[in-house]
Design a protein around this motif. Structure first.
Motif, PDB file in Angstrom:
ATOM      1  N   THR A 157       0.822  -1.208   0.000  1.00  0.00           N
ATOM      2  CA  THR A 157       0.000   0.000   0.000  1.00  0.00           C
ATOM      3  C   THR A 157       0.857   1.259   0.000  1.00  0.00           C
ATOM      4  OG1 THR A 157      -1.782  -1.131   1.194  1.00  0.00           O
ATOM      5  CG2 THR A 157      -1.778   1.283   1.251  1.00  0.00           C
ATOM      6  N   ILE A 158       0.497   2.184  -0.886  1.00  0.00           N
ATOM      7  CA  ILE A 158       1.108   3.522  -0.892  1.00  0.00           C
ATOM      8  C   ILE A 158       0.083   4.540  -0.387  1.00  0.00           C
ATOM      9  CG2 ILE A 158       2.115   5.348  -2.327  1.00  0.00           C
ATOM     10  CD1 ILE A 158       3.232   3.137  -4.140  1.00  0.00           C
ATOM     11  N   LEU A 159      -1.141   4.479  -0.920  1.00  0.00           N
ATOM     12  CA  LEU A 159      -2.239   5.333  -0.472  1.00  0.00           C
ATOM     13  C   LEU A 159      -3.508   4.486  -0.340  1.00  0.00           C
ATOM     14  CD1 LEU A 159      -1.843   8.430  -2.860  1.00  0.00           C
ATOM     15  CD2 LEU A 159      -1.116   8.295  -0.470  1.00  0.00           C
ATOM     16  N   ALA A 160      -4.285   4.746   0.692  1.00  0.00           N
ATOM     17  CA  ALA A 160      -5.576   4.072   0.859  1.00  0.00           C
ATOM     18  C   ALA A 160      -6.562   5.069   1.453  1.00  0.00           C
ATOM     19  CB  ALA A 160      -5.456   2.839   1.759  1.00  0.00           C
ATOM     20  N   GLU A 161      -7.673   5.296   0.747  1.00  0.00           N
ATOM     21  CA  GLU A 161      -8.696   6.239   1.206  1.00  0.00           C
ATOM     22  C   GLU A 161      -8.082   7.604   1.537  1.00  0.00           C
ATOM     23  OE1 GLU A 161     -12.321   6.172   2.133  1.00  0.00           O
ATOM     24  OE2 GLU A 161     -12.150   4.779   0.459  1.00  0.00           O
ATOM     25  N   THR A 162      -7.259   8.087   0.624  1.00  0.00           N
ATOM     26  CA  THR A 162      -6.594   9.379   0.822  1.00  0.00           C
ATOM     27  C   THR A 162      -7.213  10.436  -0.094  1.00  0.00           C
ATOM     28  OG1 THR A 162      -4.512   8.253   1.334  1.00  0.00           O
ATOM     29  CG2 THR A 162      -4.386  10.591   0.753  1.00  0.00           C
ATOM     30  N   PRO A 163      -7.878  11.456   0.454  1.00  0.00           N
ATOM     31  CA  PRO A 163      -8.469  12.504  -0.387  1.00  0.00           C
ATOM     32  C   PRO A 163      -7.403  13.268  -1.168  1.00  0.00           C
ATOM     33  CG  PRO A 163      -9.376  12.562   1.841  1.00  0.00           C
ATOM     34  CD  PRO A 163      -8.181  11.660   1.888  1.00  0.00           C
ATOM     35  N   LEU A 164      -7.687  13.510  -2.450  1.00  0.00           N
ATOM     36  CA  LEU A 164      -6.777  14.251  -3.324  1.00  0.00           C
ATOM     37  C   LEU A 164      -7.565  15.340  -4.038  1.00  0.00           C
ATOM     38  CD1 LEU A 164      -4.934  11.204  -4.962  1.00  0.00           C
ATOM     39  CD2 LEU A 164      -4.044  12.660  -3.130  1.00  0.00           C
ATOM     40  N   VAL A 165      -6.886  16.414  -4.403  1.00  0.00           N
ATOM     41  CA  VAL A 165      -7.529  17.530  -5.112  1.00  0.00           C
ATOM     42  C   VAL A 165      -6.672  17.950  -6.288  1.00  0.00           C
ATOM     43  CG1 VAL A 165      -8.291  19.927  -4.954  1.00  0.00           C
ATOM     44  CG2 VAL A 165      -8.727  18.375  -3.052  1.00  0.00           C
ATOM     45  N   SER A 166      -7.321  18.196  -7.430  1.00  0.00           N
ATOM     46  CA  SER A 166      -6.624  18.700  -8.603  1.00  0.00           C
ATOM     47  C   SER A 166      -6.711  20.226  -8.632  1.00  0.00           C
ATOM     48  CB  SER A 166      -7.242  18.134  -9.888  1.00  0.00           C
ATOM     49  OG  SER A 166      -6.719  18.802 -11.025  1.00  0.00           O
ATOM     50  N   GLU A 167      -5.567  20.863  -8.450  1.00  0.00           N
ATOM     51  CA  GLU A 167      -5.516  22.328  -8.551  1.00  0.00           C
ATOM     52  C   GLU A 167      -5.638  22.756 -10.014  1.00  0.00           C
ATOM     53  OE1 GLU A 167      -5.276  24.711  -6.232  1.00  0.00           O
ATOM     54  OE2 GLU A 167      -5.207  23.364  -4.491  1.00  0.00           O
ATOM     55  N   GLU A 168      -5.314  21.855 -10.921  1.00  0.00           N
ATOM     56  CA  GLU A 168      -5.352  22.171 -12.341  1.00  0.00           C
ATOM     57  C   GLU A 168      -6.776  22.116 -12.902  1.00  0.00           C
ATOM     58  OE1 GLU A 168      -3.644  20.404 -16.595  1.00  0.00           O
ATOM     59  OE2 GLU A 168      -2.775  19.732 -14.703  1.00  0.00           O
ATOM     60  N   LEU A 169      -7.511  21.046 -12.601  1.00  0.00           N
ATOM     61  CA  LEU A 169      -8.855  20.858 -13.155  1.00  0.00           C
ATOM     62  C   LEU A 169      -9.978  21.203 -12.180  1.00  0.00           C
ATOM     63  CD1 LEU A 169      -8.362  17.531 -15.166  1.00  0.00           C
ATOM     64  CD2 LEU A 169      -8.324  19.885 -16.007  1.00  0.00           C
ATOM     65  N   HIS A 170      -9.630  21.454 -10.928  1.00  0.00           N
ATOM     66  CA  HIS A 170     -10.604  21.877  -9.915  1.00  0.00           C
ATOM     67  C   HIS A 170     -11.654  20.798  -9.621  1.00  0.00           C
ATOM     68  CE1 HIS A 170      -9.771  26.481 -10.487  1.00  0.00           C
ATOM     69  NE2 HIS A 170      -8.670  25.765 -10.329  1.00  0.00           N
ATOM     70  N   PHE A 171     -11.212  19.660  -9.128  1.00  0.00           N
ATOM     71  CA  PHE A 171     -12.101  18.623  -8.620  1.00  0.00           C
ATOM     72  C   PHE A 171     -11.309  17.789  -7.620  1.00  0.00           C
ATOM     73  CE2 PHE A 171      -9.873  16.175 -11.809  1.00  0.00           C
ATOM     74  CZ  PHE A 171      -9.892  14.856 -11.355  1.00  0.00           C
ATOM     75  N   GLY A 172     -12.034  16.975  -6.857  1.00  0.00           N
ATOM     76  CA  GLY A 172     -11.373  16.137  -5.872  1.00  0.00           C
ATOM     77  C   GLY A 172     -11.885  14.715  -5.933  1.00  0.00           C
ATOM     78  N   GLY A 173     -11.260  13.850  -5.169  1.00  0.00           N
ATOM     79  CA  GLY A 173     -11.690  12.459  -5.129  1.00  0.00           C
ATOM     80  C   GLY A 173     -10.856  11.674  -4.127  1.00  0.00           C
ATOM     81  N   THR A 174     -11.374  10.526  -3.747  1.00  0.00           N
ATOM     82  CA  THR A 174     -10.692   9.670  -2.773  1.00  0.00           C
ATOM     83  C   THR A 174     -10.539   8.276  -3.351  1.00  0.00           C
ATOM     84  OG1 THR A 174     -11.694  10.950  -0.961  1.00  0.00           O
ATOM     85  CG2 THR A 174     -10.703   8.833  -0.385  1.00  0.00           C
ATOM     86  N   PRO A 175      -9.425   7.989  -3.993  1.00  0.00           N
ATOM     87  CA  PRO A 175      -9.205   6.640  -4.535  1.00  0.00           C
ATOM     88  C   PRO A 175      -9.227   5.600  -3.414  1.00  0.00           C
ATOM     89  CG  PRO A 175      -7.578   8.199  -5.391  1.00  0.00           C
ATOM     90  CD  PRO A 175      -8.292   8.891  -4.286  1.00  0.00           C
ATOM     91  N   ASP A 176      -9.776   4.425  -3.706  1.00  0.00           N
ATOM     92  CA  ASP A 176      -9.838   3.376  -2.687  1.00  0.00           C
ATOM     93  C   ASP A 176      -8.445   2.895  -2.288  1.00  0.00           C
ATOM     94  OD1 ASP A 176     -12.586   3.375  -2.495  1.00  0.00           O
ATOM     95  OD2 ASP A 176     -12.862   1.812  -3.999  1.00  0.00           O
ATOM     96  N   TRP A 177      -7.621   2.617  -3.297  1.00  0.00           N
ATOM     97  CA  TRP A 177      -6.283   2.063  -2.983  1.00  0.00           C
ATOM     98  C   TRP A 177      -5.353   2.325  -4.152  1.00  0.00           C
ATOM     99  CZ3 TRP A 177      -2.792  -1.526  -4.949  1.00  0.00           C
ATOM    100  CH2 TRP A 177      -1.828  -2.031  -4.055  1.00  0.00           C
ATOM    101  N   TYR A 178      -4.116   2.684  -3.806  1.00  0.00           N
ATOM    102  CA  TYR A 178      -3.060   2.808  -4.803  1.00  0.00           C
ATOM    103  C   TYR A 178      -1.788   2.244  -4.191  1.00  0.00           C
ATOM    104  CZ  TYR A 178       0.783   4.852  -7.453  1.00  0.00           C
ATOM    105  OH  TYR A 178       1.943   5.016  -8.175  1.00  0.00           O
ATOM    106  N   GLY A 179      -1.105   1.417  -4.962  1.00  0.00           N
ATOM    107  CA  GLY A 179       0.128   0.836  -4.455  1.00  0.00           C
ATOM    108  C   GLY A 179       0.729  -0.111  -5.466  1.00  0.00           C
TER     109      GLY A 179
END
Length: 212
Positions: A104-126
């Motif tokens: 696991t690198i990220l799990a349920e970690t909120p992220l925001v795009s400063e470029e496109l102006h939206f956010g999201g919380t991917p379930d898992w990345y690793g």
């Protein structure tokens, strides 16, 4: 009955931006209309039915994240039926996971795009073996087109945060035994075609908001 608190996303300047799922709400889902009509003809309250299934899905998702992150889930307000469904889904996930080497690198970690102006919380990345992979868990009865657009939105957020993606995968984890288990693999090269749809939906969402 417990409800999952809606995650809010903000830019560095404090402006609130829409999440991935909120953005994709602008895309019509005609299959849902047909399904709701059929359920209504059978005398089934679709709102209550969907809410009950959604609670099972929320708990299943939470239990998988509990396993991955150690963050405990309060099950006290869920019904026995909802818990049984959720546990069935988690068992399907465990059967898949035991054949993987996950880091696991990220799990349920909120992220925001400063470029496109939206956010999201991917379930898992690793890492799955040597590959860097985005996972999205679904407890639906099928994998629908909007799931792929959602996946692309998360991939975009990860890329802007500096995380390379070799591939993305949707794991559809059935709540009932007959719903089964399904895995859809999307190569890194295929993500842009789904991202184009997501970005179009994002522009439409913003245009609708401006028109209000």
């Amino acid at each position: 009955m417990p409800r999952k608190k809606r995650q809010r996303y903000y830019l560095a300047d404090g402006s609130e931006v829409p999440g991935v799922t909120t953005t994709l709400g602008v895309i019509a889902k005609p299959a849902l209309v047909t399904w709701a009509n059929r359920m209504g003809l059978q005398g089934i309250d679709t709102t209550r039915h969907v809410d009950d299934l959604a609670q099972s899905g929320t708990l299943a998702h939470g239990l998988i994240q509990e396993h991955l992150t150690g963050q405990k889930v309060d099950q006290s307000e869920f019904t026995h039926v909802q818990i049984d469904r959720a546990e069935n889904a988690v068992l399907s996930y465990f059967e898949w996971e035991k054949h993987q080497h996950m880091e696991t690198i990220l799990a349920e970690t909120p992220l925001v795009s400063e470029e496109l102006h939206f956010g999201g919380t991917p379930d898992w990345y690793g890492k799955l073996g040597a590959r860097r992979v985005l996972l999205d868990f679904k407890t639906s009865k099928g994998i629908w087109p909007d799931h792929l657009y959602q996946l692309a939105g998360y991939a975009c957020l990860l890329a802007e945060a500096g995380h390379h993606i070799d591939e993305a995968r949707i794991l559809r984890i059935g709540r009932e035994p007959e719903e089964g288990f399904e895995e859809r693999v999307v190569s890194g090269e295929a993500i842009p075609k789904y991202l184009a749809v997501f970005e179009a939906a994002l522009e439409l969402y913003k245009a609708v908001r401006r028109a209000k």
